[in-house]
Design an enzyme around this catalytic site. Structure first.
Site, mmCIF file in Angstrom:
data_model
loop_
_atom_site.group_PDB
_atom_site.id
_atom_site.type_symbol
_atom_site.label_atom_id
_atom_site.label_comp_id
_atom_site.label_asym_id
_atom_site.label_seq_id
_atom_site.Cartn_x
_atom_site.Cartn_y
_atom_site.Cartn_z
ATOM 1 N N ASP A 425 0.862 -1.181 0.000
ATOM 2 C CA ASP A 425 0.000 0.000 0.000
ATOM 3 C C ASP A 425 0.896 1.229 0.000
ATOM 4 O O ASP A 425 1.591 1.506 0.978
ATOM 5 C CB ASP A 425 -0.889 -0.031 1.247
ATOM 6 C CG ASP A 425 -1.900 1.112 1.283
ATOM 7 O OD1 ASP A 425 -1.746 2.079 0.517
ATOM 8 O OD2 ASP A 425 -2.840 1.024 2.104
ATOM 9 N N HIS A 426 0.852 2.000 -1.100
ATOM 10 C CA HIS A 426 1.772 3.130 -1.239
ATOM 11 C C HIS A 426 1.421 4.297 -0.314
ATOM 12 O O HIS A 426 2.180 5.258 -0.207
ATOM 13 C CB HIS A 426 1.792 3.610 -2.697
ATOM 14 C CG HIS A 426 3.152 4.031 -3.157
ATOM 15 N ND1 HIS A 426 4.076 4.616 -2.330
ATOM 16 C CD2 HIS A 426 3.754 3.948 -4.362
ATOM 17 C CE1 HIS A 426 5.176 4.890 -3.001
ATOM 18 N NE2 HIS A 426 5.009 4.484 -4.249
ATOM 19 N N ARG A 427 0.269 4.230 0.355
ATOM 20 C CA ARG A 427 -0.025 5.242 1.367
ATOM 21 C C ARG A 427 0.846 5.048 2.602
ATOM 22 O O ARG A 427 1.180 6.011 3.295
ATOM 23 C CB ARG A 427 -1.505 5.167 1.776
ATOM 24 C CG ARG A 427 -2.500 5.458 0.675
ATOM 25 C CD ARG A 427 -3.910 5.215 1.170
ATOM 26 N NE ARG A 427 -4.102 3.837 1.634
ATOM 27 C CZ ARG A 427 -5.224 3.378 2.194
ATOM 28 N NH1 ARG A 427 -6.262 4.200 2.344
ATOM 29 N NH2 ARG A 427 -5.328 2.121 2.577
#
Length: 454
Positions: A425-427
């Site tokens: 998850d790039h968040r």
């Protein structure tokens, strides 16, 4: 006089609202004891066995096999005084009412508290005609007048319709076309003409002859189409994957690893006395590598909390292992995997897989994961782009181990090679952190001795 108690479908502790009746273990008229298993239900997560909270005789099964029932709706009625010897003053549940003690409090078995609101019954499935019929309370016999039985129709009254003029018409075609059809044994009345005013042409006859001479398809007992209701594990998996795919921005990275040293260590460990009887698989090494690598990159083991506006970093690893079962994909967890040795992980993974295959994975065993491994290698697949499980920040796909040419000290030699794929998850996880974690896992599989430095 029968004293009936109704057992409502309970919430099995996972916050679900409905379940499907899979198997009844009792029939009407059977005698049951308290805590006797009476029914199996399938929720969105697992198959659960329900014990009976009452002792007595089964008066009525109020839900059919295959029926979906809402939590709080009665599924069975128990006559708790089949011999008529109990005190009549004892409060009982009749026609769906709740038993209460002398102070008006509802008496329930722990964990089986019914809802206070009234839940409507779901439509029952008809197995005879494939139709559904709404479940309604039974009316007294006098309230429903008997419908007159229709008189049978005599066979002589059924007549075939007369032949239509269209079927008896003379087809329009020129003599050479008629001759061609006659020689081929083709009935021109079965041919639709493409010429003016419906005249049958030579091309029409030629096409009809070709179609008639084509070999017929082999008969098959398999239906051309089959429709299966979306429910249970398949429904829950679909909802979770859609939610994750369209909520968490996925990034997937790949790494090819020479795992020959890992496979050599595995062979040596299998010969050790303390590993006798232990099914030590490459997946156990991957699980250990993930737990060690997560120490250096805790972001992959964190959770994005949208509601609180926080990232939750976890010092524990509840390791999910994606398992294919006859019921669909389930992801049971190995709790506190970060504290387990390689041997302990191997034993836990073997028990987890056996339980999943037998359909005995409990709903609680599939909750609160922090990281997941999907072992696509068992299917002979090299790698893939896995979707992150909701509530987690990363998932590792562990591919098949193959003999492949590899360069070692400038020489091409055969080695044991596998591919890894990490979706994150790039968040929560930046590219540098995801790459570092994947590189650490690969390094530990390529050189297990590095575990001493972590």
């Amino acid at each position: 006089m029968p004293q009936l108690k109704h057992f409502p479908l309970p919430d099995t502790g996972e916050g679900l609202t409905e379940a499907e009746i899979i198997t009844w273990h009792v029939a009407e008229g059977d005698t049951v004891k308290v805590n006797q298993i009476i029914v199996e239900i399938e929720t969105a997560k697992a198959v659960v066995e329900l014990p009976c909270p009452f002792a007595g005789q089964v008066s009525q099964l109020m839900a059919q096999v295959g029926e979906t029932v809402e939590v709080g709706v009665p599924i069975i009625a128990i006559d708790v005084d089949p011999d008529g010897t109990a005190e009549p003053s004892a409060p009982v549940a009749v026609n769906g009412s709740k038993p209460a003690d002398g102070e008006g409090r509802v008496a329930n078995l722990v964990g089986y508290g019914p809802r206070t609101e009234t839940a409507a019954r779901r439509p029952r499935k008809r197995t005879d005609a494939g139709a559904t019929q709404a479940a309604v309370p039974a009316a007294p016999p006098a309230a429903v007048p008997a419908a007159p039985t229709p008189a049978p129709v005599p066979a002589a009254a059924v007549v075939a319709p007369p032949a239509t003029t269209e079927s008896a018409r003379v087809p329009l075609a020129k003599p050479p076309v008629r001759k061609l059809a006659k020689e081929a044994g083709l009935d021109l009345r079965t041919v639709i003409g493409s010429g003016p005013d419906g005249v049958i042409t030579r091309d029409d006859v030629t096409k009809a002859i070709s179609t008639a001479s084509a070999p017929a398809a082999a008969p098959s007992d398999r239906p051309r189409e089959q429709r299966v209701a979306i429910r249970g594990v398949r429904k829950a998996t679909a909802q979770a994957m859609v939610q994750s795919a369209f909520t968490a921005p996925h990034v997937t990275e790949f790494l090819t690893v020479d795992v020959t040293p890992m496979m050599e260590l595995r062979a040596r460990l299998k010969a050790r006395p303390d590993f006798q009887g232990v099914k030590i698989t490459p997946l156990a090494f991957a699980a250990k590598a993930v737990c060690l690598a997560a120490r250096r990159t805790p972001d992959v083991n964190a959770t994005w909390d949208e509601q609180a506006g926080e990232i939750v970093y976890k010092s524990y690893v509840h390791l999910g292992i994606a398992a294919a079962t006859p019921r669909g994909l389930v992801v049971p967890k190995v709790r506190e995997a970060q504290d387990m040795s390689l041997r302990e992980l191997a034993v836990a993974l073997d028990e987890l897989a056996t339980t999943a295959r037998e359909g005995r994975t409990t709903p609680a065993a599939m909750l609160d994961g922090t990281f997941t491994i999907t072992n696509v290698g068992v299917f002979g697949v090299d790698t893939g782009t896995p979707i992150i499980n909701p509530g987690e920040s990363a998932i590792l796909a562990f591919g098949a181990i193959r003999d492949m040419p590899w360069v070692v000290d400038g020489q091409v030699v055969p080695r044991k090679v596998c591919q890894l794929a990490l979706s994150f998850d790039h968040r929560v996880v930046d590219g540098q952190q995801g790459s570092q974690f994947l590189a650490d896992v690969g390094a530990l599989l390529a050189d297990p001795g590095l575990a001493l430095t972590y």
